[in-house]
Design a protein around this motif. Sequence first.
Motif, PDB file in Angstrom:
ATOM      1  N   ASP A   1       0.831  -1.201   0.000  1.00  0.00           N
ATOM      2  CA  ASP A   1       0.000   0.000   0.000  1.00  0.00           C
ATOM      3  C   ASP A   1       0.871   1.259   0.000  1.00  0.00           C
ATOM      4  OD1 ASP A   1      -2.594   1.315   0.182  1.00  0.00           O
ATOM      5  OD2 ASP A   1      -2.001   1.846   2.228  1.00  0.00           O
ATOM      6  N   ARG A   2       1.939   1.237   0.766  1.00  0.00           N
ATOM      7  CA  ARG A   2       2.845   2.389   0.822  1.00  0.00           C
ATOM      8  C   ARG A   2       3.509   2.642  -0.533  1.00  0.00           C
ATOM      9  NH1 ARG A   2       8.308   3.089   4.347  1.00  0.00           N
ATOM     10  NH2 ARG A   2       8.681   5.242   3.757  1.00  0.00           N
TER      11      ARG A   2
ATOM     12  N   GLU B   1       2.381   1.789  -3.501  1.00  0.00           N
ATOM     13  CA  GLU B   1       1.363   2.293  -4.427  1.00  0.00           C
ATOM     14  C   GLU B   1       1.081   3.772  -4.181  1.00  0.00           C
ATOM     15  OE1 GLU B   1      -1.435  -1.455  -5.554  1.00  0.00           O
ATOM     16  OE2 GLU B   1      -1.498  -0.828  -3.458  1.00  0.00           O
ATOM     17  N   LYS B   2       1.010   4.179  -2.921  1.00  0.00           N
ATOM     18  CA  LYS B   2       0.756   5.584  -2.596  1.00  0.00           C
ATOM     19  C   LYS B   2       1.926   6.472  -2.999  1.00  0.00           C
ATOM     20  CE  LYS B   2      -2.557   4.840   1.103  1.00  0.00           C
ATOM     21  NZ  LYS B   2      -2.814   4.877   2.535  1.00  0.00           N
TER      22      LYS B   2
ATOM     23  N   HIS C   1       1.812   9.490  -5.660  1.00  0.00           N
ATOM     24  CA  HIS C   1       2.297  10.825  -5.310  1.00  0.00           C
ATOM     25  C   HIS C   1       3.260  11.349  -6.374  1.00  0.00           C
ATOM     26  CE1 HIS C   1       3.386  14.187  -2.748  1.00  0.00           C
ATOM     27  NE2 HIS C   1       4.658  13.907  -2.976  1.00  0.00           N
TER      28      HIS C   1
END
Length: 78
Positions: free
Chosen positions: A49-50, A52-53, A57
């Motif tokens: 998840d990190r 992908e974020k 960004h």
Amino acid sequence: MKPFVNFIPTKLYFGAGQLGMLGTIPLPGKKALIVITSGKSMRSSGTLDRVEKLLAHNNVGCAVYDKVQANPTREQVM
């Protein structure tokens, strides 16, 4: 084997805190393929998840392929 030349300029970021660089460094494209094993640790730890974020960004879309198993078959690789 026939001779060949392979030129792949690659930067490797390694060490504590380097994953965060993924959201700020210039990347060579606007799409990324994230290849992980079929295990659950990348998801359960929040790392996937990190990533992908951080890519989002940095305005990079991504797709996740999570079907890699130990000793993959030819079909899985293809």
